[in-house]
Design a protein around this motif. Structure first.
Motif, PDB file in Angstrom:
ATOM      1  N   MET A   1     121.476  16.579  27.916  1.00  0.00           N
ATOM      2  CA  MET A   1     120.394  15.646  28.191  1.00  0.00           C
ATOM      3  C   MET A   1     119.797  15.180  26.855  1.00  0.00           C
ATOM      4  N   ASN A   2     119.623  13.889  26.717  1.00  0.00           N
ATOM      5  CA  ASN A   2     119.168  13.302  25.459  1.00  0.00           C
ATOM      6  C   ASN A   2     117.660  13.057  25.499  1.00  0.00           C
ATOM      7  N   GLN A   3     116.907  14.008  24.991  1.00  0.00           N
ATOM      8  CA  GLN A   3     115.447  13.883  24.954  1.00  0.00           C
ATOM      9  C   GLN A   3     115.012  13.192  23.658  1.00  0.00           C
ATOM     10  N   GLN A   4     113.986  12.380  23.732  1.00  0.00           N
ATOM     11  CA  GLN A   4     113.457  11.705  22.557  1.00  0.00           C
ATOM     12  C   GLN A   4     111.942  11.898  22.494  1.00  0.00           C
ATOM     13  N   PRO A   5     111.497  13.098  22.177  1.00  0.00           N
ATOM     14  CA  PRO A   5     110.061  13.381  22.229  1.00  0.00           C
ATOM     15  C   PRO A   5     109.231  12.587  21.225  1.00  0.00           C
ATOM     16  N   ASN A   6     109.837  12.130  20.139  1.00  0.00           N
ATOM     17  CA  ASN A   6     109.090  11.390  19.121  1.00  0.00           C
ATOM     18  C   ASN A   6     109.230   9.884  19.251  1.00  0.00           C
ATOM     19  N   ASN A   7     109.887   9.414  20.288  1.00  0.00           N
ATOM     20  CA  ASN A   7     110.066   7.981  20.496  1.00  0.00           C
ATOM     21  C   ASN A   7     109.039   7.494  21.528  1.00  0.00           C
ATOM     22  N   PRO A   8     108.002   6.773  21.077  1.00  0.00           N
ATOM     23  CA  PRO A   8     106.959   6.336  22.020  1.00  0.00           C
ATOM     24  C   PRO A   8     107.454   5.318  23.045  1.00  0.00           C
ATOM     25  N   LEU A   9     108.621   4.716  22.814  1.00  0.00           N
ATOM     26  CA  LEU A   9     109.164   3.738  23.762  1.00  0.00           C
ATOM     27  C   LEU A   9     110.131   4.379  24.754  1.00  0.00           C
ATOM     28  N   HIS A  10     110.375   5.675  24.596  1.00  0.00           N
ATOM     29  CA  HIS A  10     111.329   6.347  25.485  1.00  0.00           C
ATOM     30  C   HIS A  10     110.879   6.233  26.940  1.00  0.00           C
ATOM     31  N   GLY A  11     111.777   5.782  27.776  1.00  0.00           N
ATOM     32  CA  GLY A  11     111.485   5.660  29.202  1.00  0.00           C
ATOM     33  C   GLY A  11     110.837   4.346  29.591  1.00  0.00           C
ATOM     34  N   LEU A  12     110.523   3.497  28.614  1.00  0.00           N
ATOM     35  CA  LEU A  12     109.919   2.200  28.912  1.00  0.00           C
ATOM     36  C   LEU A  12     110.976   1.106  28.888  1.00  0.00           C
ATOM     37  N   THR A  13     110.934   0.230  29.872  1.00  0.00           N
ATOM     38  CA  THR A  13     111.832  -0.925  29.856  1.00  0.00           C
ATOM     39  C   THR A  13     111.213  -2.022  28.996  1.00  0.00           C
ATOM     40  N   LEU A  14     112.043  -2.916  28.525  1.00  0.00           N
ATOM     41  CA  LEU A  14     111.544  -4.052  27.757  1.00  0.00           C
ATOM     42  C   LEU A  14     110.579  -4.878  28.613  1.00  0.00           C
ATOM     43  N   GLU A  15     110.873  -4.990  29.898  1.00  0.00           N
ATOM     44  CA  GLU A  15     109.990  -5.737  30.804  1.00  0.00           C
ATOM     45  C   GLU A  15     108.596  -5.106  30.848  1.00  0.00           C
ATOM     46  N   LYS A  16     108.539  -3.783  30.905  1.00  0.00           N
ATOM     47  CA  LYS A  16     107.253  -3.078  30.935  1.00  0.00           C
ATOM     48  C   LYS A  16     106.484  -3.299  29.621  1.00  0.00           C
ATOM     49  N   VAL A  17     107.204  -3.246  28.497  1.00  0.00           N
ATOM     50  CA  VAL A  17     106.593  -3.459  27.189  1.00  0.00           C
ATOM     51  C   VAL A  17     105.981  -4.856  27.112  1.00  0.00           C
ATOM     52  N   VAL A  18     106.767  -5.873  27.473  1.00  0.00           N
ATOM     53  CA  VAL A  18     106.297  -7.268  27.403  1.00  0.00           C
ATOM     54  C   VAL A  18     105.136  -7.488  28.370  1.00  0.00           C
ATOM     55  N   THR A  19     105.246  -6.941  29.570  1.00  0.00           N
ATOM     56  CA  THR A  19     104.198  -7.121  30.578  1.00  0.00           C
ATOM     57  C   THR A  19     102.881  -6.499  30.106  1.00  0.00           C
ATOM     58  N   GLN A  20     102.936  -5.295  29.565  1.00  0.00           N
ATOM     59  CA  GLN A  20     101.704  -4.647  29.102  1.00  0.00           C
ATOM     60  C   GLN A  20     101.089  -5.397  27.919  1.00  0.00           C
ATOM     61  N   LEU A  21     101.926  -5.876  27.000  1.00  0.00           N
ATOM     62  CA  LEU A  21     101.409  -6.649  25.874  1.00  0.00           C
ATOM     63  C   LEU A  21     100.785  -7.953  26.355  1.00  0.00           C
ATOM     64  N   TYR A  22     101.431  -8.615  27.301  1.00  0.00           N
ATOM     65  CA  TYR A  22     100.887  -9.864  27.853  1.00  0.00           C
ATOM     66  C   TYR A  22      99.535  -9.608  28.531  1.00  0.00           C
ATOM     67  N   GLU A  23      99.456  -8.546  29.323  1.00  0.00           N
ATOM     68  CA  GLU A  23      98.203  -8.236  30.017  1.00  0.00           C
ATOM     69  C   GLU A  23      97.090  -7.911  29.023  1.00  0.00           C
ATOM     70  N   TYR A  24      97.437  -7.345  27.895  1.00  0.00           N
ATOM     71  CA  TYR A  24      96.448  -6.953  26.890  1.00  0.00           C
ATOM     72  C   TYR A  24      96.027  -8.130  26.007  1.00  0.00           C
ATOM     73  N   TYR A  25      97.001  -8.902  25.506  1.00  0.00           N
ATOM     74  CA  TYR A  25      96.724  -9.970  24.549  1.00  0.00           C
ATOM     75  C   TYR A  25      96.750 -11.378  25.142  1.00  0.00           C
ATOM     76  N   GLY A  26      97.488 -11.583  26.245  1.00  0.00           N
ATOM     77  CA  GLY A  26      97.731 -12.938  26.739  1.00  0.00           C
ATOM     78  C   GLY A  26      98.800 -13.600  25.879  1.00  0.00           C
ATOM     79  N   TRP A  27      99.308 -14.737  26.344  1.00  0.00           N
ATOM     80  CA  TRP A  27     100.385 -15.417  25.596  1.00  0.00           C
ATOM     81  C   TRP A  27      99.880 -15.909  24.236  1.00  0.00           C
ATOM     82  N   GLU A  28      98.677 -16.437  24.212  1.00  0.00           N
ATOM     83  CA  GLU A  28      98.132 -16.957  22.956  1.00  0.00           C
ATOM     84  C   GLU A  28      97.979 -15.835  21.931  1.00  0.00           C
TER      85      GLU A  28
END
Length: 72
Positions: free
Chosen positions: A1-28
């Motif tokens: 099993m490939n664990q990545q305890p020091n990778n803060p993006l582990h388990g996050l999809t790119l869609e989740k990353v973009v969605t959370q950034l959009y909700e926080y900052y907006g497109w502008e």
């Protein structure tokens, strides 16, 4: 099993990353921080994901912004 305890993006999809950034900052706010057209010209989650999946340098900037915003 490939664990990545020091990778803060582990388990996050790119869609989740973009969605959370959009909700926080907006497109502008995203475009202000990362000057890529998918955040400025008729932006959407779908079009941003399409661009970021094929443009590694832009994806890395988005992932770095996510880490700076939510993981510090």
């Amino acid at each position: 099993m490939n664990q990545q305890p020091n990778n803060p993006l582990h388990g996050l999809t790119l869609e989740k990353v973009v969605t959370q950034l959009y909700e926080y900052y907006g497109w502008e706010g995203l475009y202000y921080r990362i000057k890529i057209n998918c955040f400025d010209n008729d932006p959407s989650i779908k079009s941003s994901l399409k661009f970021l999946r094929k443009t590694q340098w832009a994806r890395e900037k988005v992932e770095q912004l996510y880490i700076q915003t939510f993981c510090q």
